[in-house]
Design a protein around this motif. Structure first.
Motif, PDB file in Angstrom:
ATOM      1  N   ARG A 264       0.809  -1.215   0.000  1.00  0.00           N
ATOM      2  CA  ARG A 264       0.000   0.000   0.000  1.00  0.00           C
ATOM      3  C   ARG A 264       0.841   1.263   0.000  1.00  0.00           C
ATOM      4  N   TYR A 265       1.910   1.261   0.808  1.00  0.00           N
ATOM      5  CA  TYR A 265       2.643   2.518   1.011  1.00  0.00           C
ATOM      6  C   TYR A 265       3.945   2.602   0.216  1.00  0.00           C
ATOM      7  N   LYS A 266       4.294   1.519  -0.482  1.00  0.00           N
ATOM      8  CA  LYS A 266       5.395   1.520  -1.465  1.00  0.00           C
ATOM      9  C   LYS A 266       6.766   1.910  -0.918  1.00  0.00           C
ATOM     10  N   PHE A 267       7.034   1.656   0.348  1.00  0.00           N
ATOM     11  CA  PHE A 267       8.368   1.973   0.877  1.00  0.00           C
ATOM     12  C   PHE A 267       9.334   0.836   0.520  1.00  0.00           C
ATOM     13  N   PRO A 268      10.644   1.124   0.454  1.00  0.00           N
ATOM     14  CA  PRO A 268      11.606   0.046   0.208  1.00  0.00           C
ATOM     15  C   PRO A 268      11.627  -0.888   1.416  1.00  0.00           C
ATOM     16  N   LEU A 269      11.410  -2.168   1.154  1.00  0.00           N
ATOM     17  CA  LEU A 269      11.316  -3.151   2.248  1.00  0.00           C
ATOM     18  C   LEU A 269      12.339  -4.263   2.051  1.00  0.00           C
ATOM     19  N   GLY A 270      13.101  -4.525   3.096  1.00  0.00           N
ATOM     20  CA  GLY A 270      14.034  -5.655   3.089  1.00  0.00           C
ATOM     21  C   GLY A 270      13.634  -6.639   4.170  1.00  0.00           C
ATOM     22  N   LEU A 271      14.080  -7.882   4.016  1.00  0.00           N
ATOM     23  CA  LEU A 271      13.671  -8.926   4.961  1.00  0.00           C
ATOM     24  C   LEU A 271      14.859  -9.760   5.419  1.00  0.00           C
ATOM     25  N   GLY A 272      14.925  -9.972   6.728  1.00  0.00           N
ATOM     26  CA  GLY A 272      15.843 -10.955   7.288  1.00  0.00           C
ATOM     27  C   GLY A 272      14.992 -11.978   8.002  1.00  0.00           C
ATOM     28  N   SER A 273      15.125 -13.249   7.651  1.00  0.00           N
ATOM     29  CA  SER A 273      14.245 -14.215   8.312  1.00  0.00           C
ATOM     30  C   SER A 273      14.988 -15.517   8.588  1.00  0.00           C
ATOM     31  N   ALA A 274      14.330 -16.369   9.355  1.00  0.00           N
ATOM     32  CA  ALA A 274      14.891 -17.689   9.635  1.00  0.00           C
ATOM     33  C   ALA A 274      15.035 -18.435   8.304  1.00  0.00           C
ATOM     34  N   ALA A 275      16.095 -19.240   8.175  1.00  0.00           N
ATOM     35  CA  ALA A 275      16.373 -19.903   6.900  1.00  0.00           C
ATOM     36  C   ALA A 275      15.192 -20.747   6.435  1.00  0.00           C
TER      37      ALA A 275
END
Lengths: 214, 278
Positions: free
Chosen positions: B191-202
């Protein structure tokens, strides 16, 4: 009226929120913001209802001494104990945080760590190449497991056989994740998206009303 | 009893003991296996490294003690990088059992770099219903979080002056092991179109690579391996995830060995049964 009014509210709210997404006007954004405030208030009441339901269910279990009732005592002690400790603050060093780091933290970490033992046992006893599909799954799992750790890269680096470039295990693992895995995921997610949209439309139009049941 | 019958009936406690030893030895005696940097982690590092000093990064750190072994080193590395770059950090935790854990981590890293609360970083804490919180933060951070974690009004914190919603942060990077990842992608970035990065469990990361290809995520850091690579990129003095990779390497190798041994005994036993039936 008891059923029509909630359906009408659902229809109006659903249509408004769907249209609002495409209307970049300040009044539209303001109404959206107001609705978000309402959502928080409704959510808080839902939490209160949830806690009341949980407490009532477990108190009944304790009173009637149903099977495993001591677990209910543990649950309610934990629930109210942490709430009471919270009155002495929740900053670092407070009783609440001490209870968190000495009780919840090790319990949760231990529960998750025990998975390693179960996985080891399952790998030995259950992960069998009984069929072609099981064999493909097994080989993929082995390649990804070794391809994601430094040891795998040392044991199987990229190499050349004459003019033929053989990828290393890390590249094979990346390919498995980025090609076959993603192809399957996309298909599932597109299906989920279409299914979700269809269900949402049915709820907004009142064809299905799961929120009016019970 | 023949050798494969011994192996087929192997006591599971033997397997437990072997996996315990495989984890214990490299924990006590690190091997220091070399770790190569993957392009995906390098992309995330480059994206954060390119930000200007003073810009605000929103870190939703959403995990609890069960996944902390994998994600805490990652979150710490990301926070260290942000403070090294003189970025301002806005953090929250939409996982109820992780709020205290995250508070402790932020406070520790901020102390390493002598950062001041309210000026260089702010911790919003927790609010229930992540989807609603993510949507309302898109309008105004003050709607779901009128007060920060310590009960101070956001307007009383110097860092939050003029900071209203996602438009005022340079990017959002969530270290996440909850279903909240989907909420950040769908209700937040969608909705808000911000740059999003993700760190998650493998184990969860494989569910989200399609969002990198579609451009909805600018990058993914996956599990302890990703954290170890990030530690190398920021030149961490105490590489916790790097040491963990030694443990993970040996444990994975042992599990593969179990799979191979289990299948050999299975096939030998199956052939013997077929011969007996014939």
């Amino acid at each position: 009226m008891k059923r029509e009014l909630p359906r009408m509210i659902t229809l109006v709210t659903g249509v408004f929120l769907a249209l609002q997404y495409y209307v970049p006007h300040r009044s539209s954004a303001h109404m959206y913001e107001t609705l978000m405030d309402w959502l928080i208030v409704v959510g808080i009441f839902a939490i209160l209802l949830g806690i009341a339901g949980l407490v009532r269910q477990h108190l009944t279990k304790i009173q009637s001494r149903r099977e495993n009732w001591p677990y209910s005592v543990a649950l309610l002690t934990g629930l109210f104990g942490m709430v009471i400790l919270g009155f002495w603050g929740q900053g670092l060093g407070s009783p609440f945080v001490t209870a968190y780091f000495t009780l919840l933290n090790p319990v949760q970490a231990t529960m998750f760590a025990m998975l390693a033992f179960y996985i080891a046992s399952a790998a030995y006893r259950a992960f069998r190449a009984r069929t072609l599909l099981a064999t493909i799954l097994l080989l993929s799992a082995v390649l990804v497991m070794l391809g994601r750790v430094p040891l795998g890269e040392i044991v199987w680096p990229p190499f050349s056989l004459g003019s033929l470039e053989i990828p290393g295990i890390a590249q094979i693992s990346d390919w498995l994740i980025n090609v076959p895995n993603l192809a399957a995921k996309r298909a599932i997610y597109v299906g989920l998206g279409l299914g979700g949209s269809a269900t949402a439309l049915k709820v907004v139009l009142g064809i299905e009303a799961p929120h009016l049941r019970g | 009893m023949r050798w494969y019958e011994h192996l087929l009936n192997l006591d599971r406690r033997v397997l437990y003991a072997l996996i315990f030893i495989a984890v214990l030895i490299p924990s006590l005696l690190p091997i220091g296996l070399p770790i190569n940097i993957s392009p995906e982690v390098e992309n995330v590092f480059g994206r954060i490294d390119a930000l200007e000093a003073g810009e605000i990064v929103l870190f939703p750190l959403e995990y609890d003690p069960s996944t902390a072994a994998e994600l805490e080193p990652m979150a710490m590395a990301m926070l260290r990088h942000a403070f090294q770059k003189d970025l301002r950090v806005l953090a929250c935790c939409l996982s109820p059992t992780g709020v205290t854990l995250v508070e402790d981590e932020i406070a520790r890293v901020a102390a390493e770099y002598d950062r001041e609360y309210g000026v260089d970083y702010v911790y919003l804490g927790y609010q229930p219903y992540p989807a609603i919180v993510i949507m309302t933060m898109g309008e105004n951070f003050r709607t779901p979080f009128p007060l920060d974690y310590y009960g101070t009004a956001l307007d009383d914190l110097p860092m939050m002056h003029g900071v209203r919603n996602y438009d005022d942060v340079a990017l959002v990077f969530t270290v996440n092991a909850t279903s909240g990842i989907d909420f950040w992608i769908i209700y937040g970035q969608g909705r808000y179109k911000f740059p999003l990065g993700l760190g998650s469990a493998a184990v969860m990361a494989t569910n989200y690579y399609q969002y990198v290809q579609s451009g909805q995520l600018f990058g993914i850091i996956s599990g302890l391996r990703g954290a170890a690579e990030y530690e190398i990129l920021i030149d961490t003095e105490d590489p916790v995830a790097g040491r963990g990779m030694d443990v993970q390497s040996i444990a994975h190798a042992l599990i593969v060995l179990f799979i191979v041994m289990g299948n050999i005994t299975y096939f030998v036993d199956r052939r013997r049964r077929q011969q007996q039936e014939a």
